[in-house]
Design a protein around this motif. Structure first.
Motif, short mmCIF file in Angstrom:
data_model
loop_
_atom_site.label_atom_id
_atom_site.label_comp_id
_atom_site.label_asym_id
_atom_site.label_seq_id
_atom_site.Cartn_x
_atom_site.Cartn_y
_atom_site.Cartn_z
N GLY A 177 0.84 -1.19 0.00
CA GLY A 177 0.00 0.00 0.00
C GLY A 177 0.88 1.24 0.00
N MET A 178 0.40 2.29 -0.68
CA MET A 178 1.20 3.51 -0.71
C MET A 178 1.11 4.25 0.62
SD MET A 178 2.61 3.18 -3.48
CE MET A 178 3.47 4.73 -3.62
N GLY A 179 0.19 3.79 1.49
CA GLY A 179 0.11 4.36 2.82
C GLY A 179 0.78 3.47 3.85
N SER A 180 1.50 2.44 3.40
CA SER A 180 2.24 1.60 4.35
C SER A 180 3.46 2.39 4.82
CB SER A 180 2.68 0.30 3.67
OG SER A 180 3.58 0.59 2.60
N LEU A 181 3.94 2.06 6.00
CA LEU A 181 5.10 2.79 6.52
C LEU A 181 6.27 2.67 5.57
CD1 LEU A 181 5.08 2.00 10.34
CD2 LEU A 181 4.56 4.17 9.19
N GLU A 182 6.44 1.47 4.99
CA GLU A 182 7.58 1.24 4.10
C GLU A 182 7.53 2.16 2.89
OE1 GLU A 182 8.87 -3.04 3.23
OE2 GLU A 182 8.36 -2.27 1.25
N ALA A 183 6.33 2.30 2.28
CA ALA A 183 6.23 3.18 1.10
C ALA A 183 6.35 4.63 1.51
CB ALA A 183 4.91 2.94 0.38
N MET A 184 5.81 4.97 2.68
CA MET A 184 5.83 6.38 3.09
C MET A 184 7.23 6.89 3.37
SD MET A 184 2.40 7.39 5.12
CE MET A 184 2.48 6.27 6.50
N THR A 185 8.14 5.98 3.75
CA THR A 185 9.51 6.45 3.99
C THR A 185 10.13 6.94 2.68
OG1 THR A 185 10.35 4.23 3.70
CG2 THR A 185 10.00 4.95 5.96
N LYS A 186 9.54 6.52 1.52
CA LYS A 186 10.06 7.02 0.24
C LYS A 186 9.32 8.28 -0.21
CE LYS A 186 11.61 4.97 -3.28
NZ LYS A 186 11.40 4.26 -4.54
N GLY A 187 8.32 8.73 0.55
CA GLY A 187 7.71 10.02 0.21
C GLY A 187 6.22 10.02 -0.05
N SER A 188 5.57 8.83 -0.10
CA SER A 188 4.16 8.83 -0.51
C SER A 188 3.21 9.31 0.58
CB SER A 188 3.74 7.42 -0.95
OG SER A 188 3.70 6.55 0.14
N ASP A 189 3.77 9.76 1.73
CA ASP A 189 2.88 10.22 2.80
C ASP A 189 2.02 11.42 2.38
OD1 ASP A 189 5.21 11.57 2.70
OD2 ASP A 189 5.51 11.70 4.87
N ALA A 190 2.40 12.12 1.31
CA ALA A 190 1.61 13.27 0.85
C ALA A 190 0.19 12.83 0.51
CB ALA A 190 2.26 13.90 -0.37
N ARG A 191 0.05 11.60 -0.04
CA ARG A 191 -1.27 11.09 -0.41
C ARG A 191 -2.20 11.01 0.80
NH1 ARG A 191 -4.44 6.29 -1.52
NH2 ARG A 191 -5.41 6.68 -3.53
N TYR A 192 -1.60 10.75 1.95
CA TYR A 192 -2.39 10.60 3.17
C TYR A 192 -2.30 11.85 4.05
CZ TYR A 192 -2.69 6.13 1.20
OH TYR A 192 -2.94 5.13 0.29
N LEU A 193 -1.92 12.95 3.41
CA LEU A 193 -1.77 14.25 4.08
C LEU A 193 -0.92 14.14 5.35
CD1 LEU A 193 -5.32 15.82 3.61
CD2 LEU A 193 -3.28 16.16 2.23
N GLY A 194 0.04 13.22 5.30
CA GLY A 194 0.94 13.06 6.44
C GLY A 194 1.95 14.21 6.43
#
Ligand code: XMP
Length: 498
Positions: A398-415
């Motif tokens: 998932g692009m909201g998984s911690l692993e993916a978010m460390t590469k930058g996808s947290d923007a999708r989840y307004l992180g």
């Protein structure tokens, strides 16, 4: 008999695809005459209603080229730098056929020892400077390279080993033209060169041609106004995304998706207006939305397509983590009913795990389906196969998984990079499914048969039959769902189609 959709979807329940079932109608045409051509956005037509999700374990250049070849489209993910994402768009658009490897280009003055990897490419191409547009001088085939004694000789130049002035074919050649050329010439591969600029565009291996010829026919390939494969790209809604967008447009992106899990925000509305103002020719897809209210706001802001789904994806945990979302069948039906009035096509995003789900999404009002897990186990998805518990699998996250978010996808989840990260997705693996070039055409044939059972000869006619109340549905009980799947066998000996 059964319920019209308006009634079924106004009882206060949130239904998933598996919850509902269509009642069969009347058939007076063959399944092969069912038309699946559709719209991705207000201005983009597709012959196949399939979209590859902007996820970093789903859509990079090979997937985008394969989906466009089949008549669908791939949306290149943005979990990377703007220049990496642009390079993926360029690589997909440089293809004329879907193949798994990008051409490897080196300079004639490079040492032969610097050539270490062919991947699945049949050769390396040698140009003057190593740039694709610096003039093709020769090729080194993988078989010649494997037979060389002195591949580690740092003094020897690539130019000493290459076969000079290789034959080429023009990049305007169709698949049939190249296949015919390779068969007649008995060559293992041929380079395709742009007649105008002399730029190397692709290398086509006869093994790839034979592989593709063995697959069933897909739809008519999706091409942009540039005559190249139609390719989409995802961006976020932050200030930096405006700069990213400029790069993507230069790279040739034909459509842009504003990638957000809750799209009804002031950020997204501002971004939609910015895109329409700055690039009037570029279609913009907004989302994700699941309610009529959310959809209405984005339609008013000027979106050309709406992406529908919240928490229905196979790797999603949004509904559990944030208590927000909607059953996907209800979401698709509700949003489509309002989007249709404004002529905005709907993309049913997430929750597709078989062809029956695709039929349900399309009949409930979607114009296309966007898929992650359905495509992630294919040859064309990024990454290599691994063995786990005796099964050949590919990683899917998932692009909201911690692993993916460390590469930058947290923007999708307004992180926020500075604060605590909250995962809204998981990392997993999906089974090897072979090539999308094979299983998508089979899935589309199954979809045609589903529409035929409903007496719908096209997606438009399915939508009309549903809205007019001619098509009826029911909710399936838990037992009815079990009965609708394989059950009661000690062992299943054959697999069903996708
Ligand atoms: P499928 O079911 O096709 O779903 O695998 C793909 C879609 O799921 C969404 N997506 C996520 N949703 N957390 C979520 O809540 C995540 O980490 C995540 N990653 C992807 C996205 O809409 C995709 O197209």
């Amino acid at each position: 008999d059964g319920f019209p959709a308006t009634k079924l979807f106004s009882q206060g329940y949130s239904y998933t695809y598996d919850d509902v079932i269509f009642l069969p109608h009347y058939i007076d045409f063959p399944a092969d005459s069912v038309r699946l051509d559709t719209k991705l956005t207000r201005n983009i037509h597709l012959s196949t209603p399939c979209v590859a999700s902007p996820m970093d374990t789903v859509t990079e250049s090979a997937m985008a080229a394969a989906l466009a070849h089949l008549g669908g489209v791939g949306i290149i993910h943005s979990n990377n730098s703007a220049s990496d994402q642009s390079a993926l768009i360029r690589a997909a658009k440089a293809r004329r056929f879907p193949s798994l490897s990008d051409p490897i280009v080196v300079s004639s003055s490079d040492s032969i020892a610097s050539v270490s990897e062919f991947g699945s490419s049949p050769c390396i191409l040698v140009t003057k400077t190593g740039a694709k547009n610096s003039g093709l001088l020769g090729v080194v085939s993988k078989s010649d390279w494997l037979a060389m004694d002195d591949v580690n000789n740092k003094e020897a130049r690539v130019s000493d080993y290459m076969v000079k002035s290789p034959v080429t074919v023009p990049s305007s050649y169709s698949f049939e033209d190249v296949a015919g050329y390779l068969a007649n010439s008995k060559l293992d591969f041929v380079a395709m060169v742009d007649e105008g600029s002399g730029e190397v565009v692709d290398v086509v291996a006869s093994a790839d041609v034979e592989r593709i010829k063995g697959y069933p026919r897909g739809g008519v390939p999706s091409l942009g106004a540039d005559g190249k494969f139609l390719v989409g790209a995802a961006i976020g809604t932050r200030e930096a995304d405006k700069e990213r967008l400029e790069h993507l447009v230069k790279a040739g992106a034909n459509v842009v998706v504003l990638d957000s899990s809750q799209g009804n925000s002031s950020y997204q509305i501002e971004m939609i207006k910015y895109v329409k103002r700055t690039y009037p020719e570029l279609d913009v897809i907004g989302g994700n939305v699941v309610t009529m209210y959310q959809a209405q706001n984005l339609i008013q802001a000027g979106v050309d397509g709406l992406r529908v789904g919240m928490g229905s994806g196979s790797i999603c945990t949004t509904q559990e983590v944030c208590a927000v979302g909607r059953g996907q069948a209800t979401a698709v039906y509700k949003v489509s009913s309002i989007a249709e009035q404004s002529g905005v096509p709907v993309i049913a995003d997430g929750g597709i795990s078989n062809s029956g789900h695709i039929v349900k999404a399309l009949v409930l009002g979607a114009s296309t389906v966007m898929m992650g897990s359905f495509l992630a186990g294919s040859n064309e998805a990024p990454g290599a196969y691994e063995f786990q518990g005796g099964h050949r699998v590919k990683k899917y996250r998932g692009m909201g998984s911690l692993e993916a978010m460390t590469k930058g996808s947290d923007a999708r989840y307004l992180g926020d990079k500075e604060k605590l990260k909250i995962a809204q997705g998981v990392v997993g693996a999906v089974a090897d499914k072979g090539s999308v070039l094979k299983f998508i055409p089979y899935s589309m044939q199954a979809v045609k048969q589903g529409l035929q059972d409903l007496g719908a000869s096209s997606l438009q006619s399915a939508h009309d039959l549903l809205r007019s109340g001619v098509l009826r549905l029911e909710v399936r009980t838990g037992a009815a769902q079990i009965e609708g799947g394989v059950h009661g066998l000690a062992i299943t000996l054959t697999m069903s189609s996708p």
